[in-house]
Design a protein around this motif. Structure first.
Motif, PDB file in Angstrom:
ATOM      1  N   LYS A  44      23.272   4.631 -12.395  1.00 39.76           N
ATOM      2  CA  LYS A  44      23.692   4.773 -10.951  1.00 39.76           C
ATOM      3  C   LYS A  44      25.192   5.084 -10.838  1.00 39.76           C
ATOM      4  O   LYS A  44      25.759   4.774 -12.121  1.00 39.76           O
TER       5      LYS A  44
ATOM      6  N   ALA B  31      15.660  -0.305  -8.689  1.00 41.27           N
ATOM      7  CA  ALA B  31      15.295   0.729  -7.896  1.00 41.27           C
ATOM      8  C   ALA B  31      14.304   0.485  -6.433  1.00 41.27           C
ATOM      9  O   ALA B  31      14.635   0.978  -5.582  1.00 41.27           O
TER      10      ALA B  31
ATOM     11  N   CYS C   2      26.046   4.562  -4.786  1.00 43.46           N
ATOM     12  CA  CYS C   2      25.999   3.151  -4.762  1.00 43.46           C
ATOM     13  C   CYS C   2      26.868   2.479  -3.972  1.00 43.46           C
ATOM     14  O   CYS C   2      28.082   2.918  -4.005  1.00 43.46           O
TER      15      CYS C   2
ATOM     16  N   CYS D  60      16.543  -1.428  -4.154  1.00 47.47           N
ATOM     17  CA  CYS D  60      17.666  -0.907  -3.675  1.00 47.47           C
ATOM     18  C   CYS D  60      17.520  -0.352  -2.524  1.00 47.47           C
ATOM     19  O   CYS D  60      16.748   0.735  -2.326  1.00 47.47           O
TER      20      CYS D  60
ATOM     21  N   ALA E 213      21.089  -5.102 -14.687  1.00 46.46           N
ATOM     22  CA  ALA E 213      22.103  -4.701 -13.692  1.00 46.46           C
ATOM     23  C   ALA E 213      22.847  -5.917 -13.275  1.00 46.46           C
ATOM     24  O   ALA E 213      22.249  -7.107 -13.042  1.00 46.46           O
TER      25      ALA E 213
ATOM     26  N   MET F  94      17.482   3.423 -16.357  1.00 45.51           N
ATOM     27  CA  MET F  94      18.233   3.288 -14.973  1.00 45.51           C
ATOM     28  C   MET F  94      19.619   3.840 -14.819  1.00 45.51           C
ATOM     29  O   MET F  94      20.226   3.208 -15.900  1.00 45.51           O
TER      30      MET F  94
ATOM     31  N   ARG G 125      19.788   4.163  -7.175  1.00 46.25           N
ATOM     32  CA  ARG G 125      19.678   4.195  -8.489  1.00 46.25           C
ATOM     33  C   ARG G 125      18.610   5.269  -9.049  1.00 46.25           C
ATOM     34  O   ARG G 125      17.746   5.630  -8.235  1.00 46.25           O
TER      35      ARG G 125
ATOM     36  N   CYS H 206      19.615  -5.206  -5.962  1.00 47.25           N
ATOM     37  CA  CYS H 206      19.161  -4.907  -7.384  1.00 47.25           C
ATOM     38  C   CYS H 206      19.424  -5.904  -8.430  1.00 47.25           C
ATOM     39  O   CYS H 206      18.570  -5.931  -9.356  1.00 47.25           O
TER      40      CYS H 206
ATOM     41  N   GLN I 198      25.403  -1.271 -14.535  1.00 49.83           N
ATOM     42  CA  GLN I 198      24.119  -1.074 -15.534  1.00 49.83           C
ATOM     43  C   GLN I 198      24.473  -1.086 -16.716  1.00 49.83           C
ATOM     44  O   GLN I 198      25.140   0.031 -17.356  1.00 49.83           O
TER      45      GLN I 198
END
Lengths: 240, 712
Positions: free
Chosen positions: A155, A116, A76, A119, A93, A153, A124, A84, A104
């Protein structure tokens, strides 16, 4: 969204020196062990459902016999203006004001995967299943990091738990954080010293110095995402 | 240090120690001296909510990197490199980072078992009270009929067993690891002996080199000490402000190291020696020196043609090598693990002699380290003895010969002829399954010990191993088992237990000039545990290297192939090491750096060749050599010679737990039992053929998924 500025000092950033990076993937595994990233098994990896918070993009350049891989570790990018964030209907997010990173909130996430989709870095990762970690292997799970369930999700967080722990230690000892005191798991592991982490708001920090290097570039900078990860071009065939 | 320490000085010393490393502790969950305390006074290693850090040594390969394990409430959480350790300086590779997945693996052996060679009807749990008399009886066998087969780690067990076998006149223990075989360690050591007159592993000062020629040395992934060489590689590239090191890799299949090189020269397997001699001749010409005796009869143009490269390229590279003040040539596994491997290794080492880099920055040094494996020749003679029923008892620790050794060697068949096989395995691996008893050792993170044979240490180092958690199961340290059994068998060693042995072994270090000392062993011991070992502060290796004369060598060169029917076969180790890493799910899930493949075995074929043969990605092919065959899916790999195919080593387990079993194929089936002059496996010049099977099995890749979605 836009960076919030309330006179907060911290602005964490990462520099990836592609001339040092060998593509060995120690960072991938170090990240997974620190952040309780689940292994998903052969079929899931084949379906593109493997979970890697940091992955090594390997692109073949040239044709035999002048062929070579170009390695680019991608995590990331902790965008200052993150694509995002605005698309999340549940505000899962979010942008942390204190560390200036993207986070997140797992218990807000309802798994729309809009983030995602938006991004550009493939950073993600979605949990298509609950993690399957049989006992007693769950013993090594890091208690500082939540375990994510199916439909959530996740990350890279720049190992925010380590940033917080570092800040707490410094404040308990009544001193400012020292440069190099906080290292995310990937940076700590990197055998060739390709990753450097620190506070970009401090112009004397090692990461700030390195981010000024003439080899520096940002990944997909043209999108206006204002990433906090700076790449240093590799020498030789990797485009130095 | 004077015997009298004033209270003031004591506080100073104690304060200094705390400042250096405030978090590392010298006593741990396996402290031998148990003191009962009220519950309110929690032990140091179990403060709820606080981390406790232990320094130890990674045992996932023979390199011996220092690690710091973070524990919390008695559990090992994360493993990082030990920043003070002179070998890895805080860095660590994927294998070391996933060691907890071995400790907490659900498929471990939980206690002593009568394994009955896999006869499930007779298998039964046993107890240590029964096991120790059993080992003791076994140790009473005639000395010549006892054999020990150990792995490359840990060194302290090797030292203990060596001392015991010496005391009763039994054959010395053998050590084997497939990884060491692929690294060509015996060859490297013998080549150093013949070139420099000392049987030691050479240390290549990569960090300070300017032009580096690597001949099949994959030092960024597995070779000798990948973490320390990776750090040196990073420094070679970027640590000097004005000079960037230049790396050239000569090998048929592009390894990770060759992938990172500035130039990859895909020479035919078997031509490494010729290329080295041709370079020697060209370098001498460029430097205006006399041609070395060994290279006089060499014609560089012919060599270039034989090796399959451009003659002009060879000349250009030789000029580069000759012009630099810091040139370095490294002989690696795939180049020296061949029939003529020893002479090839010598020819490559001789390039260093030619540019006078011996004992200089950016050059070659000799380490104090012996190499930790016995050669395959000795393992072969053990197999012969087993076949001739001259071995009555075989003890196996930290090695998995049934999986690792070439199948044609017939270890499995020979094992059946040994009346008593006792395995000390922590996992039910292939060899343990065929043993009479499994008497499990603690896992490495639950053990005491040390590593002292560090292939890439630039100074004298002993790296300590200590338990970071209390043992999870009914396991027992193999050293303790052997000491107790030897005492009961009437051939005792003068040690009460494993810790006593390690302590007595490190007593000489107290006055050996390390970075700390102590008035007596107990204090020394606590620092030894706290710092993760003992070493000297100053970098220092033997700079006095005598260069021997170059021996005239003739090389037969690469074997001729029948085009598109026969291929050179490259078998290469991966992050799974000698195969023991296959039960760590994160090592399986970690993409192979070059192919991004996971969880399986693949066959690398150049796309050009694949097109000619009508092979697509993921087609299952049958690879056949004169020694055996296997089936695996094809990965079209652009960075390999069209006349070469490659297969990774480490998969194809039939035991070792849920994540390893029934996955991929074991290329040990394809390898010969032949050895080179130094006794290393000659795996580098095997010729294979491939045939389509008509089957298709998609490989799990992390790269572009085109062709996988919708076809699974």
């Amino acid at each position: 969204m836009a960076e919030v500025s309330k006179g907060i000092a911290e602005k964490w950033g990462l520099v990836v020196d592609q001339d040092r990076c060998t593509g060995c993937n120690a960072c991938v595994v170090a990240c997974s062990m620190e952040n309780n990233v689940p292994f998903t098994g052969e079929d899931n990896v084949a379906f593109g459902r493997g979970t890697y918070w940091i992955y090594n993009k390997r692109m073949w350049e040239g044709a035999y016999p002048e062929v070579a891989p170009a390695f680019q570790p991608v995590m990331c990018q902790q965008c200052g203006s993150a694509p995002c964030e605005p698309v999340c209907p549940t505000f899962a997010a979010v942008h942390s004001e204190e560390e200036q990173i993207n986070l997140q909130i797992y218990n807000r996430c309802i798994g729309t995967r809009y983030c995602a989709n938006n991004c550009p870095y493939h950073a993600r990762q979605f949990n298509f299943q609950d993690p399957d970690i049989p006992e007693p292997m769950n013993s090594y799970l890091n208690p500082d990091v939540t375990i994510r369930r199916r439909g959530v999700m996740e990350k890279c967080t720049f190992c925010v738990q380590r940033i917080v722990a570092g800040r707490q230690t410094a404040s308990a000892e009544d001193r400012p954080l020292r440069d190099g005191e906080v290292t995310p798991a990937c940076v700590a592991a990197c055998p060739s010293g390709a990753l450097v982490f620190g506070d970009l708001s401090d112009p004397s920090s090692r990461v700030s110095q390195m981010a000024q290097n003439e080899r520096q570039y940002k990944l997909m900078d043209e999108l206006g995402t204002r990433p906090k990860v700076t790449y240093l071009k590799g020498g030789g065939r990797n485009g130095g | 240090m004077s015997d009298k320490i004033t209270r003031r000085n004591f506080l100073k010393i104690a304060g200094a120690g705390a400042a250096i490393s405030a978090v590392l502790t010298g006593c741990g969950p396996m402290s031998r001296y148990i003191v009962r305390r009220p519950y309110t006074e929690m032990p140091e290693y179990n403060q709820t909510g606080l981390n406790t850090y232990y320094a130890s040594t990674c045992r996932e390969c023979a390199a011996g990197c220092g690690i710091i394990v973070r524990t919390k409430e008695g559990r090992a959480i994360t493993i990082e490199g030990n920043p003070q350790h002179p070998l890895n300086r805080g860095r660590l590779c994927a294998r070391g980072i996933t060691a907890q997945q071995g400790l907490y693996n659900p498929d471990r052996v939980f206690g002593p078992i009568f394994q009955a060679r896999g006869d499930t009807g007779r298998q039964a749990r046993t107890s240590w009270d029964e096991a120790i008399p059993l080992v003791s009886e076994a140790l009473k066998s005639p000395a010549g009929q006892i054999a020990f087969l150990l792995g490359t780690a840990p060194d302290h067990l090797y030292d203990l067993v060596t001392e015991w076998t010496r005391s009763i006149g039994a054959p010395a223990p053998l050590r084997y690891s497939a990884l060491a075989s692929f690294e060509g360690r015996s060859t490297l050591q013998e080549a150093a002996n013949r070139t420099f007159g000392k049987p030691a592993l050479p240390y290549f000062d990569l960090a300070n080199a300017e032009v580096v020629f690597s001949f099949g040395a994959n030092f960024l992934e597995t070779w000798l000490s990948p973490v320390s060489y990776s750090a040196a590689y990073g420094d070679m590239r970027q640590a000097r402000p004005t000079r960037r090191g230049y790396l050239v890799a000569f090998e048929a299949r592009q390894s990770l190291t060759a992938g990172n090189a500035d130039e990859w020269i895909p020479i035919k397997p078997g031509s490494e020696g010729l290329v080295a001699l041709a370079l020697a001749r060209l370098v001498a010409e460029a430097r205006g020196e006399a041609t070395p005796a060994a290279a006089r009869s060499i014609d560089p143009a012919t060599v270039a043609e034989t090796a399959g490269i451009e003659p002009a390229k060879l000349t250009e590279l030789a000029r580069l090598f000759a012009a630099s003040e810091h040139s370095l040539a490294i002989p690696g596994g795939s180049a020296i693990g061949q029939h003529e491997g020893l002479a090839i290794a010598q020819a490559i080492l001789q390039l260093n002699v030619q540019v006078n880099n011996l004992g200089l920055p950016g050059g070659v040094f000799l380490t104090n380290s012996e190499q930790p494996t016995t050669s395959l020749t000795e393992v072969k003679s053990l197999v012969q003895k087993m076949n001739d029923s001259q071995v009555k008892v075989l003890f196996i620790h930290a090695a998995n010969p049934v999986f690792e050794l070439p199948k044609v060697l017939g270890f499995e068949e020979a094992l059946a002829k040994v009346p008593l096989v006792i395995s000390f395995a922590t996992f039910p691996d292939e060899t343990a399954m065929l043993s009479d008893y499994i008497l499990p050792d603690h896992s490495p993170l639950e053990s005491f010990g040390y590593q002292r044979m560090l292939a890439a240490a630039d100074r004298p180092v002993y790296s300590s191993i200590q338990p970071v958690v209390a043992p999870l199961y009914d396991t027992r340290a193999t050293a303790d088992v052997l000491l107790a059994a030897a005492a009961a068998a009437g051939s005792p060693l003068p040690y009460t237990d494993e810790v006593d042995f390690v302590q007595q072994m490190i007593v000489p270090l107290i006055s050996a000039g390390g970075f700390y000392t102590a008035p007596e062993i107990q204090t020394f011991w606590s620092r030894w545990l706290q710092y993760g070992g003992w070493w000297v502060t100053e970098q220092g290796l033997d700079a006095e290297i005598a260069a021997g004369s170059s021996r005239p060598a003739t090389f037969s060169g690469p074997a001729a192939l029948e085009e598109d029917k026969q291929f050179y076969l490259v078998v290469f180790p991966t992050q799974l090491g000698d195969g023991a890493g296959a039960n760590r799910p994160w090592l399986q899930e970690m993409p192979d750096p070059m192919t991004t493949l996971t969880w399986n075995t693949w066959v690398e074929v150049n796309p050009e060749t694949a097109d000619k043969l009508g092979i697509h990605d993921d087609d299952v092919v049958r690879v056949t050599t004169p020694y055996g065959a296997l089936e695996a899916s094809v990965y079209r790999y652009p960075a390999i010679r069209p006349d070469t195919i490659a297969i990774p080593f480490g998969q194809g387990h039939t035991a070792l737990g849920r994540w390893a079993e029934g996955r991929g194929a074991n290329p040990a089936a394809l390898l010969p039992a032949a050895v080179n002059e130094a006794g290393d496996l000659a795996f580098g010049d095997v010729i294979a053929s491939i045939a389509l099977t008509g089957k298709r099995r998609p490989l799990a890749r992390v790269e572009n998924r085109e062709g996988v979605y919708g076809e699974h």
